[in-house]
Design a protein around this motif. Structure first.
Motif, mmCIF file in Angstrom:
data_model
loop_
_atom_site.group_PDB
_atom_site.id
_atom_site.type_symbol
_atom_site.label_atom_id
_atom_site.label_comp_id
_atom_site.label_asym_id
_atom_site.label_seq_id
_atom_site.Cartn_x
_atom_site.Cartn_y
_atom_site.Cartn_z
ATOM 1 N N GLU A 32 -11.757 2.310 -34.371
ATOM 2 C CA GLU A 32 -12.863 2.845 -35.166
ATOM 3 C C GLU A 32 -12.795 2.258 -36.583
ATOM 4 O O GLU A 32 -12.795 1.053 -36.745
ATOM 5 C CB GLU A 32 -12.826 4.380 -35.171
ATOM 6 N N ASN A 33 -12.686 3.114 -37.605
ATOM 7 C CA ASN A 33 -12.680 2.598 -38.979
ATOM 8 C C ASN A 33 -11.275 2.287 -39.496
ATOM 9 O O ASN A 33 -11.106 1.858 -40.638
ATOM 10 C CB ASN A 33 -13.353 3.594 -39.927
ATOM 11 N N ALA A 34 -10.267 2.504 -38.669
ATOM 12 C CA ALA A 34 -8.882 2.283 -39.091
ATOM 13 C C ALA A 34 -8.354 0.951 -38.574
ATOM 14 O O ALA A 34 -8.775 0.455 -37.529
ATOM 15 C CB ALA A 34 -7.992 3.414 -38.584
ATOM 16 N N GLN A 35 -7.434 0.397 -39.332
ATOM 17 C CA GLN A 35 -6.728 -0.809 -38.914
ATOM 18 C C GLN A 35 -5.282 -0.404 -38.660
ATOM 19 O O GLN A 35 -4.607 0.106 -39.560
ATOM 20 C CB GLN A 35 -6.812 -1.866 -40.013
ATOM 21 N N ILE A 36 -4.817 -0.585 -37.431
ATOM 22 C CA ILE A 36 -3.470 -0.170 -37.042
ATOM 23 C C ILE A 36 -2.560 -1.396 -37.040
ATOM 24 O O ILE A 36 -2.820 -2.369 -36.332
ATOM 25 C CB ILE A 36 -3.463 0.496 -35.649
ATOM 26 N N THR B 175 1.523 6.224 -44.630
ATOM 27 C CA THR B 175 2.103 7.204 -43.718
ATOM 28 C C THR B 175 2.458 6.529 -42.400
ATOM 29 O O THR B 175 1.655 5.763 -41.856
ATOM 30 C CB THR B 175 1.115 8.350 -43.459
ATOM 31 N N VAL B 176 3.643 6.802 -41.907
ATOM 32 C CA VAL B 176 4.078 6.258 -40.625
ATOM 33 C C VAL B 176 3.364 7.008 -39.507
ATOM 34 O O VAL B 176 3.527 8.218 -39.358
ATOM 35 C CB VAL B 176 5.606 6.391 -40.464
ATOM 36 N N ILE B 177 2.553 6.298 -38.729
ATOM 37 C CA ILE B 177 1.859 6.920 -37.597
ATOM 38 C C ILE B 177 2.832 7.194 -36.464
ATOM 39 O O ILE B 177 2.828 8.257 -35.849
ATOM 40 C CB ILE B 177 0.712 6.014 -37.106
ATOM 41 N N GLU B 178 3.678 6.207 -36.192
ATOM 42 C CA GLU B 178 4.677 6.356 -35.130
ATOM 43 C C GLU B 178 5.921 5.570 -35.504
ATOM 44 O O GLU B 178 5.837 4.395 -35.861
ATOM 45 C CB GLU B 178 4.135 5.856 -33.791
ATOM 46 N N ALA B 179 7.061 6.231 -35.448
ATOM 47 C CA ALA B 179 8.338 5.577 -35.738
ATOM 48 C C ALA B 179 9.123 5.414 -34.449
ATOM 49 O O ALA B 179 9.333 6.375 -33.709
ATOM 50 C CB ALA B 179 9.137 6.405 -36.736
ATOM 51 N N ARG B 180 9.538 4.188 -34.177
ATOM 52 C CA ARG B 180 10.380 3.888 -33.026
ATOM 53 C C ARG B 180 11.679 3.269 -33.528
ATOM 54 O O ARG B 180 11.767 2.889 -34.696
ATOM 55 C CB ARG B 180 9.656 2.935 -32.075
ATOM 56 N N PRO B 181 12.687 3.139 -32.667
ATOM 57 C CA PRO B 181 13.979 2.615 -33.141
ATOM 58 C C PRO B 181 13.891 1.241 -33.795
ATOM 59 O O PRO B 181 14.621 0.968 -34.755
ATOM 60 C CB PRO B 181 14.819 2.572 -31.863
ATOM 61 N N THR B 182 13.019 0.361 -33.296
ATOM 62 C CA THR B 182 12.995 -1.009 -33.814
ATOM 63 C C THR B 182 11.676 -1.394 -34.476
ATOM 64 O O THR B 182 11.544 -2.517 -34.958
ATOM 65 C CB THR B 182 13.278 -2.016 -32.687
ATOM 66 N N GLN B 183 10.698 -0.492 -34.511
ATOM 67 C CA GLN B 183 9.421 -0.816 -35.133
ATOM 68 C C GLN B 183 8.676 0.461 -35.504
ATOM 69 O O GLN B 183 9.062 1.559 -35.119
ATOM 70 C CB GLN B 183 8.556 -1.665 -34.204
ATOM 71 N N GLN C 283 15.736 4.855 -39.903
ATOM 72 C CA GLN C 283 15.567 5.413 -41.240
ATOM 73 C C GLN C 283 14.117 5.800 -41.516
ATOM 74 O O GLN C 283 13.738 6.042 -42.661
ATOM 75 C CB GLN C 283 16.053 4.415 -42.298
ATOM 76 N N LEU C 284 13.312 5.858 -40.461
ATOM 77 C CA LEU C 284 11.920 6.282 -40.593
ATOM 78 C C LEU C 284 11.663 7.462 -39.680
ATOM 79 O O LEU C 284 12.302 7.607 -38.639
ATOM 80 C CB LEU C 284 10.962 5.146 -40.213
ATOM 81 N N VAL C 285 10.710 8.297 -40.074
ATOM 82 C CA VAL C 285 10.284 9.404 -39.224
ATOM 83 C C VAL C 285 8.762 9.375 -39.116
ATOM 84 O O VAL C 285 8.071 8.981 -40.059
ATOM 85 C CB VAL C 285 10.742 10.770 -39.780
ATOM 86 N N THR C 286 8.254 9.771 -37.965
ATOM 87 C CA THR C 286 6.814 9.860 -37.783
ATOM 88 C C THR C 286 6.224 10.839 -38.798
ATOM 89 O O THR C 286 6.772 11.919 -39.014
ATOM 90 C CB THR C 286 6.493 10.318 -36.349
ATOM 91 N N LYS C 287 5.139 10.427 -39.441
ATOM 92 C CA LYS C 287 4.448 11.160 -40.510
ATOM 93 C C LYS C 287 5.203 11.121 -41.835
ATOM 94 O O LYS C 287 4.794 11.786 -42.799
ATOM 95 C CB LYS C 287 4.153 12.616 -40.117
#
Length: 203
Positions: free
Chosen positions: A115-119, A146-154, A131-135
């Motif tokens: 939609e209007n967002a670029q992911i 804001t982190v939309i989704e945090a995974r172990p390597t990305q 060292q990241l957490v979702t949101k």
């Protein structure tokens, strides 16, 4: 200290490389008039100190530590960069705590629209994994996001139209390196947790 709210863009007008160090000169917008030598400016999220200011240009020296651990050494004359002046004590705080001390670089692995967002999906270097957490917050090329989704390597971020228009992130390409700074509060909490765990392990 910065907030990660990009105020303007600038263009590199001169680069003087000396081994793994360099002097960089940027064309800065009119609203940055009034800066003084010794003031700090975040350039793609990297805190640089003004060594010369003249005719709408900002010049700073880049030492080997910064040259090697950020994307500055890979930029060429004509490149457009994100800019933010340091936050005054009485200034309005809109983003999150940003030091301008880049923790590492990540590589863009995907970039698509919803939609209007670029992911944008970015890989994490080994030292920044887990060292990241979702949101949670992350600084990418100086922009507070804001982190939309945090995974172990990305991780993935979303760019609203305002961010697309105001920053260089709308034009990042798959394979491109970007500067990353982990949320300052998370960094210190993680450090405190490791120290406490080390103390427990000693008993």
């Amino acid at each position: 200290m910065f907030t990660g709210i990009i105020q303007a863009s600038g263009r590199i007008s001169r680069l003087q490389r000396r081994g793994n160090a360099m002097r960089i000169t940027l064309q800065t917008p009119q609203e940055f008039t009034g800066m003084k030598v010794g003031e700090s400016l975040a350039v793609n999220g990297i805190c640089l100190t003004a060594t010369n200011l003249a005719d709408g240009e900002f010049t700073a020296d880049v030492m080997p530590e910064t040259y090697e651990k950020t994307t500055l050494g890979k930029l060429d004359v004509g490149a457009v960069v994100n800019l933010e002046r340091a936050l005054p004590v009485t200034g309005r705080f809109d983003g999150h705590l940003v030091t301008g001390h880049v923790d590492g670089t990540g590589r863009v692995t995907a970039n698509h629209r919803v939609e209007n967002a670029q992911i944008v999906t970015i890989s994490l270097p080994p030292q920044l994994r887990n060292q990241l957490v979702t949101k949670g917050a992350i600084t990418v090329d100086g922009a507070s996001l804001t982190v939309i989704e945090a995974r172990p390597t990305q991780f993935s971020i979303g760019l609203i139209p305002e961010t697309q228009a105001r920053t260089t992130l709308a034009n990042v390409r798959v394979g491109q390196l970007v500067n990353l700074e982990i949320d300052l509060v998370f960094r210190y909490l993680a450090h405190l947790g490791r120290n406490q765990q080390n103390e427990i392990n000693q008993y």
